[in-house]
Design an enzyme around this catalytic site. Structure first.
Site, PDB file in Angstrom:
ATOM      1  N   TYR A  51      -9.453  -3.149 -11.009  1.00 17.81           N
ATOM      2  CA  TYR A  51      -8.765  -1.809 -10.357  1.00 17.81           C
ATOM      3  C   TYR A  51      -7.327  -1.741 -11.186  1.00 17.81           C
ATOM      4  CZ  TYR A  51     -11.462  -2.659  -6.271  1.00 17.81           C
ATOM      5  OH  TYR A  51     -12.727  -3.153  -4.795  1.00 17.81           O
ATOM      6  N   CYS A  62       0.945  -0.997   0.035  1.00 19.97           N
ATOM      7  CA  CYS A  62      -0.327   0.062   0.344  1.00 19.97           C
ATOM      8  C   CYS A  62       0.667   1.401   0.512  1.00 19.97           C
ATOM      9  CB  CYS A  62      -1.017  -0.161   1.118  1.00 19.97           C
ATOM     10  SG  CYS A  62      -1.440   1.426   1.650  1.00 19.97           S
ATOM     11  N   GLU A  97      -7.252   1.765 -13.341  1.00 22.29           N
ATOM     12  CA  GLU A  97      -6.590   3.273 -12.400  1.00 22.29           C
ATOM     13  C   GLU A  97      -5.289   3.600 -13.638  1.00 22.29           C
ATOM     14  OE1 GLU A  97      -8.343   2.501  -7.947  1.00 22.29           O
ATOM     15  OE2 GLU A  97      -5.763   1.633  -8.894  1.00 22.29           O
ATOM     16  N   CYS A 156      -1.244   1.767  -2.845  1.00 24.88           N
ATOM     17  CA  CYS A 156      -2.423   3.121  -2.710  1.00 24.88           C
ATOM     18  C   CYS A 156      -1.910   4.426  -3.047  1.00 24.88           C
ATOM     19  CB  CYS A 156      -3.301   2.559  -1.898  1.00 24.88           C
ATOM     20  SG  CYS A 156      -3.298   0.952  -1.470  1.00 24.88           S
ATOM     21  N   HIS A 171     -26.765  21.690  -0.666  1.00 25.37           N
ATOM     22  CA  HIS A 171     -27.544  22.173  -1.844  1.00 25.37           C
ATOM     23  C   HIS A 171     -26.367  23.634  -2.321  1.00 25.37           C
ATOM     24  CE1 HIS A 171     -29.172  22.654  -5.417  1.00 25.37           C
ATOM     25  NE2 HIS A 171     -29.328  24.611  -4.927  1.00 25.37           N
ATOM     26  N   GLU A 202     -26.139  15.636  -2.952  1.00 27.58           N
ATOM     27  CA  GLU A 202     -27.770  15.817  -3.383  1.00 27.58           C
ATOM     28  C   GLU A 202     -28.569  14.936  -3.037  1.00 27.58           C
ATOM     29  OE1 GLU A 202     -29.791  19.133  -3.196  1.00 27.58           O
ATOM     30  OE2 GLU A 202     -27.998  19.699  -4.444  1.00 27.58           O
ATOM     31  N   LYS A 256       0.739   5.127  -6.543  1.00 28.09           N
ATOM     32  CA  LYS A 256      -0.839   4.879  -7.255  1.00 28.09           C
ATOM     33  C   LYS A 256      -1.870   6.632  -7.587  1.00 28.09           C
ATOM     34  CE  LYS A 256      -5.149   3.810  -6.676  1.00 28.09           C
ATOM     35  NZ  LYS A 256      -5.176   2.879  -6.123  1.00 28.09           N
TER      36      LYS A 256
HETATM   37  P1  NDP Z   1      -8.126  -7.775 -10.450  1.00 28.58           P
HETATM   38  O1  NDP Z   1      -8.346  -8.993 -10.079  1.00 28.58           O
HETATM   39  O2  NDP Z   1      -9.207  -6.497  -9.625  1.00 28.58           O
HETATM   40  O3  NDP Z   1      -8.117  -8.325 -12.212  1.00 28.58           O
HETATM   41  C1  NDP Z   1      -7.298  -8.619 -12.563  1.00 28.58           C
HETATM   42  C2  NDP Z   1      -7.842  -8.424 -13.934  1.00 28.58           C
HETATM   43  O4  NDP Z   1      -6.876  -9.318 -14.959  1.00 28.58           O
HETATM   44  C3  NDP Z   1      -9.115  -9.215 -14.597  1.00 28.58           C
HETATM   45  O5  NDP Z   1      -9.483  -7.959 -15.673  1.00 28.58           O
HETATM   46  C4  NDP Z   1      -8.895  -9.985 -14.993  1.00 28.58           C
HETATM   47  O6  NDP Z   1     -10.081 -10.675 -16.534  1.00 28.58           O
HETATM   48  C5  NDP Z   1      -8.022  -9.933 -15.854  1.00 28.58           C
HETATM   49  N1  NDP Z   1      -6.792 -11.175 -15.601  1.00 28.58           N
HETATM   50  C6  NDP Z   1      -6.585 -12.397 -15.167  1.00 28.58           C
HETATM   51  N2  NDP Z   1      -5.442 -13.417 -15.500  1.00 28.58           N
HETATM   52  C7  NDP Z   1      -5.861 -13.226 -16.428  1.00 28.58           C
HETATM   53  C8  NDP Z   1      -4.493 -14.264 -17.301  1.00 28.58           C
HETATM   54  N3  NDP Z   1      -4.487 -15.231 -17.175  1.00 28.58           N
HETATM   55  N4  NDP Z   1      -4.750 -13.646 -18.839  1.00 28.58           N
HETATM   56  C9  NDP Z   1      -5.535 -12.522 -19.259  1.00 28.58           C
HETATM   57  N5  NDP Z   1      -6.146 -11.836 -18.164  1.00 28.58           N
HETATM   58  C10 NDP Z   1      -6.366 -12.213 -16.660  1.00 28.58           C
HETATM   59  O7  NDP Z   1      -6.697  -7.533 -10.132  1.00 28.58           O
HETATM   60  P2  NDP Z   1      -5.926  -6.184 -10.332  1.00 28.58           P
HETATM   61  O8  NDP Z   1      -4.564  -6.591 -10.161  1.00 28.58           O
HETATM   62  O9  NDP Z   1      -6.499  -4.576 -10.923  1.00 28.58           O
HETATM   63  O10 NDP Z   1      -6.086  -5.255  -8.642  1.00 28.58           O
HETATM   64  C11 NDP Z   1      -5.547  -6.734  -7.456  1.00 28.58           C
HETATM   65  C12 NDP Z   1      -6.151  -6.263  -6.132  1.00 28.58           C
HETATM   66  O11 NDP Z   1      -5.643  -5.410  -5.648  1.00 28.58           O
HETATM   67  C13 NDP Z   1      -7.675  -5.948  -6.526  1.00 28.58           C
HETATM   68  O12 NDP Z   1      -8.477  -7.573  -6.039  1.00 28.58           O
HETATM   69  C14 NDP Z   1      -7.619  -4.722  -5.241  1.00 28.58           C
HETATM   70  O13 NDP Z   1      -8.371  -5.673  -4.402  1.00 28.58           O
HETATM   71  C15 NDP Z   1      -6.721  -4.674  -4.822  1.00 28.58           C
HETATM   72  N6  NDP Z   1      -6.501  -2.526  -5.449  1.00 28.58           N
HETATM   73  C16 NDP Z   1      -7.862  -2.354  -5.004  1.00 28.58           C
HETATM   74  C17 NDP Z   1      -7.816  -0.896  -5.698  1.00 28.58           C
HETATM   75  C18 NDP Z   1      -8.808  -0.010  -5.018  1.00 28.58           C
HETATM   76  O14 NDP Z   1      -9.404  -0.104  -3.795  1.00 28.58           O
HETATM   77  N7  NDP Z   1      -8.722   1.313  -5.546  1.00 28.58           N
HETATM   78  C19 NDP Z   1      -6.808  -0.442  -6.456  1.00 28.58           C
HETATM   79  C20 NDP Z   1      -5.729  -1.577  -6.962  1.00 28.58           C
HETATM   80  C21 NDP Z   1      -5.426  -2.728  -6.526  1.00 28.58           C
HETATM   81  P3  NDP Z   1     -10.994 -11.514 -15.673  1.00 28.58           P
HETATM   82  O15 NDP Z   1     -11.828 -10.560 -15.206  1.00 28.58           O
HETATM   83  O16 NDP Z   1     -11.877 -11.853 -16.965  1.00 28.58           O
HETATM   84  O17 NDP Z   1     -10.729 -12.136 -14.725  1.00 28.58           O
END
Ligand code: NDP
Length: 450
Positions: free
Chosen positions: A177, A42, A181, A47, A433, A438, A50
């Protein structure tokens, strides 16, 4: 049996440092080992940096808006090197604060890798073995990159903050995410951004909200392709040539993979102590964060429950209260609000419309409008506010906000939801307001029923 410590924490991230500090406050003899930098993902490569990049990337749009409001304002070039130096200094400052917090609480910090050598035994990288009555595994997660030809050429979120220069053309692979982002951040910084994912973006979120976010991301020039899987990357003099299964072949200066994260348990020695792990390596725990080995607990992303910083912090705190404070309590994993710092920003808490409709007996309230600030500037931004209400209990089961500062708004809505507020209690709250928020207390009639 006497132990060197009452608690040994492996991992100095959000969950680990909170647990160590609170346990030490209860009088426990605590040690913590961190192999990289105090603060964890983080603070050091997640976080915090970022969000600072989100701020940095917001200025060109703010300048355009300023001109529309009558300012004679021009934005110059973005100096990545200067920004990175400030970022590094800020992360150093924060790391010192984390370390001082541990020292102040009387926690012994080992700046090296530690592994589990038994139910009460820990082995440090320098060969030292120590014993502890309780071990807390708080080693977090790391980016996952699938295997394919040329995978060694890609970056992950770990490397982004260390880039020597901003690329001109970047490909981001993933749709969660992190991918969304960073796509918005790089676009804001003036980089030519392409986003490829195998499935729809932000797939686990409310459909109507993600459609709006993805539309706006595309409208700002992010080149988005779904159903697109990378097969091969080749490094050439012209850049990284990326080939996808759908025949797409494009050249980029950098490729970032954000295809999920996996728990950090490899080589941690958990099997030596007999700790059960899931197929993806996550430590299996019960509602008390206790593993099948009674002396070993785990909190945060390494358990792959809800992978968010504030969740890890609360799990660590609840563990310390339970084991060392004689005030047993479990972390509640329901109604956890979160924000996605895309542009537009997204704040979300509770059920999506799709989940609610499967359950049935719900009213869906939706309000979409052009926000006053950007409408005045002539921009085509849209805000979306959505409430999901249980027809029978009248409780607000879901709240989803796509708007500037949606993350700030959802935090407050989540308090009401956690208290069990009904739609009528939202409505009985007088509006502030003129604000965007709101709308949350002025939506009179359901848009749909589910
Ligand atoms: P996510 O799990 O959110 O997303 C992963 C993405 O990668 C999905 O779109 C998934 O597709 C795709 N994917 C997974 N495996 C493969 C593969 N083998 N080949 C191609 N594409 C693939 O992961 P992130 O890395 O974005 O984030 C990790 C975690 O970090 C999140 O779960 C979140 O909890 C935390 N986080 C939170 C933030 C916040 O609160 N603002 C900011 C950043 C991270 P599909 O949908 O098809 O599985």
């Amino acid at each position: 049996m006497s132990f060197d410590y009452d608690l040994f924490v492996i991992g100095g991230g959000s969950g680990g440092v909170r647990a160590a500090r609170i346990a030490a406050g209860y009088g426990a003899r605590v040690a913590l080992a961190e192999e990289y930098r105090m603060g964890g993902t983080c603070v050091i490569r997640g976080c915090v940096p970022k969000k600072l990049m989100v701020f940095a990337s917001s200025f060109p749009a703010a300048m355009t808006e300023a001109r529309a409001y009558g300012w004679d304002a021009q934005i110059g070039a973005f100096d990545w090197t200067a920004f990175r130096a400030k970022l590094d200094a800020e992360l150093d400052r924060l790391e010192k604060i984390y370390r001082a917090g541990q020292n102040g609480a009387g926690v012994t910090v080992f700046d090296q890798r530690a592994t589990v050598a038994g139910p009460h035994e820990i082995r440090l990288a320098d060969g030292t073995e120590v014993s502890a009555k309780h071990i807390l595994v708080a080693t977090g997660g790391r980016p996952f990159v699938p295997e394919f030809e040329g995978a060694e050429h890609v970056m992950t979120s770990n490397e982004i903050f260390k880039m020597e220069a901003l690329p001109k053309r970047i490909l981001i692979v993933g749709g969660g995410y992190i991918a969304c982002e960073f796509a918005c951040v790089f676009e804001g910084l003036g980089v030519d951004v392409t986003l490829w994912n195998r499935s729809p973006l932000l797939r686990s979120f409310d459909l109507e909200c993600r459609d709006l976010i993805v539309d706006k991301m595309a409208a700002r020039g992010i080149d988005i392709h779904t159903n697109c899987i990378v097969h091969r990357i080749e490094k050439t003099a012209a850049g990284l040539v990326v080939e996808a299964g759908d025949g797409r072949r494009e050249t980029f200066d950098a490729v970032v993979y954000a295809t999920g994260r996996v728990p950090n348990t490899e080589g941690l020695g958990l099997e030596t102590a007999g700790v059960a792990t899931a197929r993806n390596g996550a430590v299996e725990v019960d509602a008390w964060s206790q593993t099948n080995v009674p002396s070993i607990y785990a909190v945060g992303d390494v358990t792959d429950r809800v992978n968010l910083t504030p969740v890890a912090i609360r799990e660590g705190h609840a563990f310390a209260d339970t084991v060392f404070g004689a005030t047993p309590r479990q972390m509640e994993h329901d109604l956890i609000a979160s924000a996605v710092f895309t542009r537009p920003e997204f704040g979300t808490c509770g059920m999506t419309e799709e989940e609610a409709c499967k359950r049935g007996g719900v009213e869906i309230y939706v309000s979409t409008f052009r926000p006053m600030r950007s409408a005045f500037a002539g921009a085509d931004d849209r805000v979306l506010m959505k409430l999901i209400v249980c027809t029978e209990t009248r409780r607000v089961l879901g709240c989803h906000i796509v708007a500037p500062e949606a993350g700030e708004m959802i935090q407050l809505a989540a308090i009401a939801m956690k208290m069990g507020a009904t739609k009528e209690q939202f409505d009985a709250t007088c509006a502030v307001h003129p604000t965007m928020a709101e709308e949350l207390v002025t939506m009179r009639n359901p848009t749909r029923h589910g």
